[in-house]
Design a protein around this motif. Structure first.
Motif: not given
Length: 113
Positions: A21, A55, A75, A79, A70-73
């Protein structure tokens, strides 16, 4: 100054999995591209995987099919899911964000053969 903090590195056996992360101190929606690099002892730093705001993902040939970025905008987190780890994956893994090209401090991944 933006901070990128990586975590998730560990000692793992060959064939194992890890998820790295990278948490940013600001919204990652401001970064058009984020990426994971790695640097093994005595070797040049190499690009492992990148992802843009659309993406779109790109991978180094050596990790294609085994790693997933991957990315979690929501949060503010990037990752890297790493499966089927090999000895050659041993390195310090660092995240980077553009613009303008911030670096994290890195997290150590060690794969035992």
């Amino acid at each position: 100054q933006v901070q990128l903090v990586e975590s998730g590195g560990d000692l793992v056996q060959t064939g194992g999995s890890l998820r790295l992360s990278c948490v940013a101190s600001q919204s990652i929606s401001s970064f058009s591209v984020m990426a994971w690099y790695r640097q093994a002892p005595g070797k040049q730093r190499e690009l492992v995987a990148s992802i843009n705001l659309s993406d779109m993902k790109n991978y180094a040939d050596s990790v294609e099919g085994r790693f997933t970025i991957s990315r979690d905008n929501a949060k503010n987190t990037l990752y890297l899911q790493m499966n089927s780890l090999q000895f050659e994956d041993t390195a310090v893994y660092l995240c980077r964000a553009w613009p303008p090209g911030y670096w994290g401090q890195g997290t150590q991944v060690t794969v035992s053969s």
